[in-house]
Write an enzyme that holds these catalytic residues in place. Sequence first.
Site, PDB file in Angstrom:
ATOM      1  N   CYS A 244       0.851  -1.374   0.208  1.00 46.09           N
ATOM      2  CA  CYS A 244      -0.298   0.040  -0.240  1.00 46.09           C
ATOM      3  C   CYS A 244       0.691   1.388  -0.128  1.00 46.09           C
ATOM      4  O   CYS A 244       0.207   2.523  -0.231  1.00 46.09           O
ATOM      5  CB  CYS A 244      -1.251  -0.285   1.207  1.00 46.09           C
TER       6      CYS A 244
ATOM      7  N   HIS B 140      -3.221   7.881   6.046  1.00 48.43           N
ATOM      8  CA  HIS B 140      -3.397   6.147   5.137  1.00 48.43           C
ATOM      9  C   HIS B 140      -4.725   5.218   6.067  1.00 48.43           C
ATOM     10  O   HIS B 140      -5.260   4.795   5.646  1.00 48.43           O
ATOM     11  CB  HIS B 140      -2.016   5.453   5.221  1.00 48.43           C
TER      12      HIS B 140
ATOM     13  N   HIS C 142      -9.662   1.391  -0.070  1.00 47.98           N
ATOM     14  CA  HIS C 142      -8.957   1.507  -0.109  1.00 47.98           C
ATOM     15  C   HIS C 142      -8.263   0.310  -1.122  1.00 47.98           C
ATOM     16  O   HIS C 142      -8.418   0.031  -0.846  1.00 47.98           O
ATOM     17  CB  HIS C 142      -8.324   0.046   0.938  1.00 47.98           C
TER      18      HIS C 142
END
Length: 359
Positions: free
Chosen positions: A117, A251, A288
């Site tokens: 990520c 995040h 996400h």
Amino acid sequence: MTVITGLATLTAYGHGTDRLWEGLLGGIPALSPVTRFDLTGRRARFAATLPGEPDLTGELATLIDRACAQAGLTADERATTPLLLARHLTGPVDPPTAALAAACGLRGLERVHTNACAAAGSAVADAAASLALDEYPRVVVAAGQLVGADSFACFDSAGVLAPDGISRPFSAGRQGPVLGDGAGALVIETPEEARRRGAAPLVRLAGWGQAGDAHHVARPHPEGRGTARAVAAALRRAGVGPEAVGYVNAHATSTPSFDPAEAAALHRALGPYVGRVPVSSTKPLHGHCLTAAGMVELAVCTLALRHGLLPVNAGYLGPDPDCRLDLVLDRPRPAAARYALNLSAGFGGTCTALLLEAA
């Protein structure tokens, strides 16, 4: 310092930064029941997906073309511009990925970032470092990941995804993220090159930082040491202190361990100024986007700086004492921020911080 002169995005809200911004201001999550693959045996049922089964390589080519067109790159300038890519790979680089740069008229595929990520943020930082070292006058960065059966199954079987389909970053009662389709491309160049070409900057990348937690393959250090080091490096490169930060796009994946660690990182990196810095995670709205998360959220920061509005931290139920931050709640918050931090973190302990400055 470098400047971004072209930027294109794709999310479940649709093509373009305008669609993304409208979706964020509307505050309605771009979620729907998953129909792209079989959910037999799965606990989670929702994701932020586009209709049908988009082709990621084709979408990336379109986004690269749009970013290059916005930056005003000629065919000759494209031919001397390398491509950095952030994309999930399960093996060697496949032929369509390897051919992407040539299909877009670019110099070639320089590198593929696959560090989970944090991949998109890492690719942008890598591009900025290449410019700082005078390796190139400009670079194209692209990132993308679509919700697929394999990634959905991995996250679902680990019990990570929110079973109710609602992501709640930094909130009491959070149960995890909701996955989302995401892709984007940008043109980043030196200020001198942008001036030579007469290209108007959308935003400046004032500083960047990368670090590793060196703690656990799937859990961050509880004190957020890696993210804190990345933020410190970004501020140091920009030549500004923590008091300059006017917004943080976190995040925050709405998980029990990651959110408190990121909050601890912000307390460590921003010190006494942390209580006056607005923070939000936009993942509850666009999902996400995993490998592409940093690209989509860089676009969010750019839009926030350009419009003077900070997007909401949606899905919030109530305070968590381990996540003491000034969260943007209920509605977008007007703000004349000059600097915005875009944070990314991934499995393996990779952490990236990008400090954007209003152009």
